[in-house]
Design a protein around this motif. Structure first.
Motif, PDB file in Angstrom:
ATOM      1  N   THR A  41       1.208  -0.995   0.358  1.00  0.00           N
ATOM      2  CA  THR A  41       0.153  -0.141  -0.144  1.00  0.00           C
ATOM      3  C   THR A  41       1.145   1.239   0.083  1.00  0.00           C
ATOM      4  O   THR A  41       0.570   2.293  -0.612  1.00  0.00           O
ATOM      5  CB  THR A  41      -0.886   0.077   0.806  1.00  0.00           C
ATOM      6  N   ALA A  42       1.868   1.102   0.679  1.00  0.00           N
ATOM      7  CA  ALA A  42       2.586   2.242   1.026  1.00  0.00           C
ATOM      8  C   ALA A  42       3.162   2.224  -0.744  1.00  0.00           C
ATOM      9  O   ALA A  42       3.041   3.645  -0.560  1.00  0.00           O
ATOM     10  CB  ALA A  42       3.984   2.310   2.363  1.00  0.00           C
ATOM     11  N   PHE A  97       1.549   6.698   7.123  1.00  0.00           N
ATOM     12  CA  PHE A  97       0.491   5.444   7.872  1.00  0.00           C
ATOM     13  C   PHE A  97       1.020   3.889   7.483  1.00  0.00           C
ATOM     14  O   PHE A  97       0.971   3.033   8.776  1.00  0.00           O
ATOM     15  CB  PHE A  97      -0.879   5.633   8.376  1.00  0.00           C
ATOM     16  N   PHE A  98       2.157   3.742   6.319  1.00  0.00           N
ATOM     17  CA  PHE A  98       1.624   2.171   5.889  1.00  0.00           C
ATOM     18  C   PHE A  98       2.939   2.211   6.658  1.00  0.00           C
ATOM     19  O   PHE A  98       3.135   1.128   6.336  1.00  0.00           O
ATOM     20  CB  PHE A  98       1.066   1.904   4.473  1.00  0.00           C
ATOM     21  N   LEU A  99       3.961   2.837   6.664  1.00  0.00           N
ATOM     22  CA  LEU A  99       5.269   2.702   6.445  1.00  0.00           C
ATOM     23  C   LEU A  99       4.884   2.394   8.032  1.00  0.00           C
ATOM     24  O   LEU A  99       5.970   0.530   8.355  1.00  0.00           O
ATOM     25  CB  LEU A  99       6.125   3.520   6.395  1.00  0.00           C
ATOM     26  N   ILE A 100       4.119   2.765   8.968  1.00  0.00           N
ATOM     27  CA  ILE A 100       4.579   2.525  10.072  1.00  0.00           C
ATOM     28  C   ILE A 100       4.078   0.895  10.451  1.00  0.00           C
ATOM     29  O   ILE A 100       4.355   0.286  11.173  1.00  0.00           O
ATOM     30  CB  ILE A 100       4.232   3.387  11.194  1.00  0.00           C
ATOM     31  N   ALA A 101       2.631   1.033   9.688  1.00  0.00           N
ATOM     32  CA  ALA A 101       2.071  -0.301   9.817  1.00  0.00           C
ATOM     33  C   ALA A 101       3.357  -1.463   9.179  1.00  0.00           C
ATOM     34  O   ALA A 101       3.278  -2.704   9.951  1.00  0.00           O
ATOM     35  CB  ALA A 101       1.178   0.020   9.443  1.00  0.00           C
ATOM     36  N   MET A 106       1.414  -0.415  14.130  1.00  0.00           N
ATOM     37  CA  MET A 106      -0.215  -0.129  14.300  1.00  0.00           C
ATOM     38  C   MET A 106      -0.226  -1.363  13.198  1.00  0.00           C
ATOM     39  O   MET A 106      -0.088  -2.315  12.405  1.00  0.00           O
ATOM     40  CB  MET A 106      -0.657   0.636  13.581  1.00  0.00           C
ATOM     41  N   GLU A 107      -1.924  -1.674  13.209  1.00  0.00           N
ATOM     42  CA  GLU A 107      -2.538  -2.432  12.119  1.00  0.00           C
ATOM     43  C   GLU A 107      -2.933  -2.014  10.793  1.00  0.00           C
ATOM     44  O   GLU A 107      -2.756  -0.912  10.888  1.00  0.00           O
ATOM     45  CB  GLU A 107      -3.485  -3.163  13.169  1.00  0.00           C
ATOM     46  N   VAL A 108      -2.738  -2.983   9.389  1.00  0.00           N
ATOM     47  CA  VAL A 108      -2.236  -2.522   8.642  1.00  0.00           C
ATOM     48  C   VAL A 108      -4.216  -2.127   8.589  1.00  0.00           C
ATOM     49  O   VAL A 108      -4.711  -0.702   7.932  1.00  0.00           O
ATOM     50  CB  VAL A 108      -2.338  -3.595   7.120  1.00  0.00           C
ATOM     51  N   GLY A 109      -5.099  -2.062   9.116  1.00  0.00           N
ATOM     52  CA  GLY A 109      -6.377  -1.513   9.346  1.00  0.00           C
ATOM     53  C   GLY A 109      -6.436  -0.342  10.480  1.00  0.00           C
ATOM     54  O   GLY A 109      -7.185   0.455  10.176  1.00  0.00           O
ATOM     55  N   THR A 110      -5.663  -0.035  11.007  1.00  0.00           N
ATOM     56  CA  THR A 110      -5.603   0.773  11.590  1.00  0.00           C
ATOM     57  C   THR A 110      -4.838   1.882  10.828  1.00  0.00           C
ATOM     58  O   THR A 110      -5.426   3.413  10.432  1.00  0.00           O
ATOM     59  CB  THR A 110      -4.995   0.776  12.657  1.00  0.00           C
ATOM     60  N   ALA A 115      -5.551   6.707   7.651  1.00  0.00           N
ATOM     61  CA  ALA A 115      -5.253   7.331   6.600  1.00  0.00           C
ATOM     62  C   ALA A 115      -6.249   8.382   6.124  1.00  0.00           C
ATOM     63  O   ALA A 115      -6.510   8.857   5.263  1.00  0.00           O
ATOM     64  CB  ALA A 115      -4.365   6.567   5.637  1.00  0.00           C
ATOM     65  N   LYS A 116      -7.362   7.498   6.187  1.00  0.00           N
ATOM     66  CA  LYS A 116      -8.983   8.385   5.335  1.00  0.00           C
ATOM     67  C   LYS A 116      -9.081   9.715   6.097  1.00  0.00           C
ATOM     68  O   LYS A 116      -9.189  10.978   5.683  1.00  0.00           O
ATOM     69  CB  LYS A 116      -9.922   7.186   5.738  1.00  0.00           C
ATOM     70  N   TRP A 117      -8.633   9.173   7.629  1.00  0.00           N
ATOM     71  CA  TRP A 117      -9.702  10.815   8.523  1.00  0.00           C
ATOM     72  C   TRP A 117      -8.600  11.845   8.839  1.00  0.00           C
ATOM     73  O   TRP A 117      -8.441  13.121   8.569  1.00  0.00           O
ATOM     74  CB  TRP A 117      -9.732  10.127   9.920  1.00  0.00           C
ATOM     75  N   THR A 118      -7.141  11.410   8.546  1.00  0.00           N
ATOM     76  CA  THR A 118      -5.431  12.357   8.266  1.00  0.00           C
ATOM     77  C   THR A 118      -6.366  13.077   6.936  1.00  0.00           C
ATOM     78  O   THR A 118      -5.939  14.428   6.898  1.00  0.00           O
ATOM     79  CB  THR A 118      -5.076  11.997   8.497  1.00  0.00           C
TER      80      THR A 118
END
Length: 163
Positions: A41-42, A97-101, A106-110, A115-118
């Motif tokens: 995803t990243a 956020f996906f690199l952090i996951a 964190m989980e991918v779902g998180t 990502a959506k809300w930011t």
């Protein structure tokens, strides 16, 4: 920090970052339907950021050369490159956020949720400040920020309805 933020908010790059953020948000929403791994995803987000930034740069160069009837000058190119980088930043920002996951923090779902809300928050933030800088009172500026964030919210809701 405040001076840097005010300088940024007063620049042309705001429009480009917002444009890129909308593209990034759309890609996040689409990828979430059948989520690949965090690293993939990243990579999709960063690859799309590069492609969109290059498309932005190329289209602007073509536009300048056709409208002004001369090759793009070095100062013009520097300006166009700044704009393209701002678009790329807006598209690619959620990759963070996906690199952090990907490293297991964190989980991918998180990561998808954040990502959506930011993305929505960023779009609303810029909408609010655009209104404030145009002299709109705070209550109406908040309404404008919410209204432009609604564009992203509709995208998220559409995805939820269709999936």
């Amino acid at each position: 920090m405040r001076a840097n933020l005010e300088a940024h908010l007063g620049s042309r790059q705001v429009a480009r970052v917002v444009y890129g953020a909308i593209i990034g948000l759309a890609l996040v929403v689409v990828l979430e339907a059948h989520p690949p791994g965090a690293g993939v995803t990243a990579a999709w987000l960063l690859g799309t950021a590069l492609a969109v930034a290059l498309a932005e740069l190329y289209s602007e160069v073509v536009g300048v050369e056709t409208s002004e009837r001369h090759r793009v000058t070095r100062p013009q190119l520097a300006h166009l490159l700044d704009d393209a980088l701002a678009v790329g930043f807006g598209v690619g920002f959620p990759a963070l956020f996906f690199l952090i996951a990907a490293v297991g923090v964190m989980e991918v779902g998180t990561a998808f949720t954040i990502a959506k809300w930011t993305g929505l928050g960023l779009i609303g933030f810029y909408g609010y400040w655009a209104a404030r800088f145009a002299g709109t009172p705070v209550p109406r500026a908040l309404l404008q920020g919410a209204a432009v964030a609604l564009v992203g919210a509709v995208l998220i809701a559409l995805k939820a309805l269709l999936h």
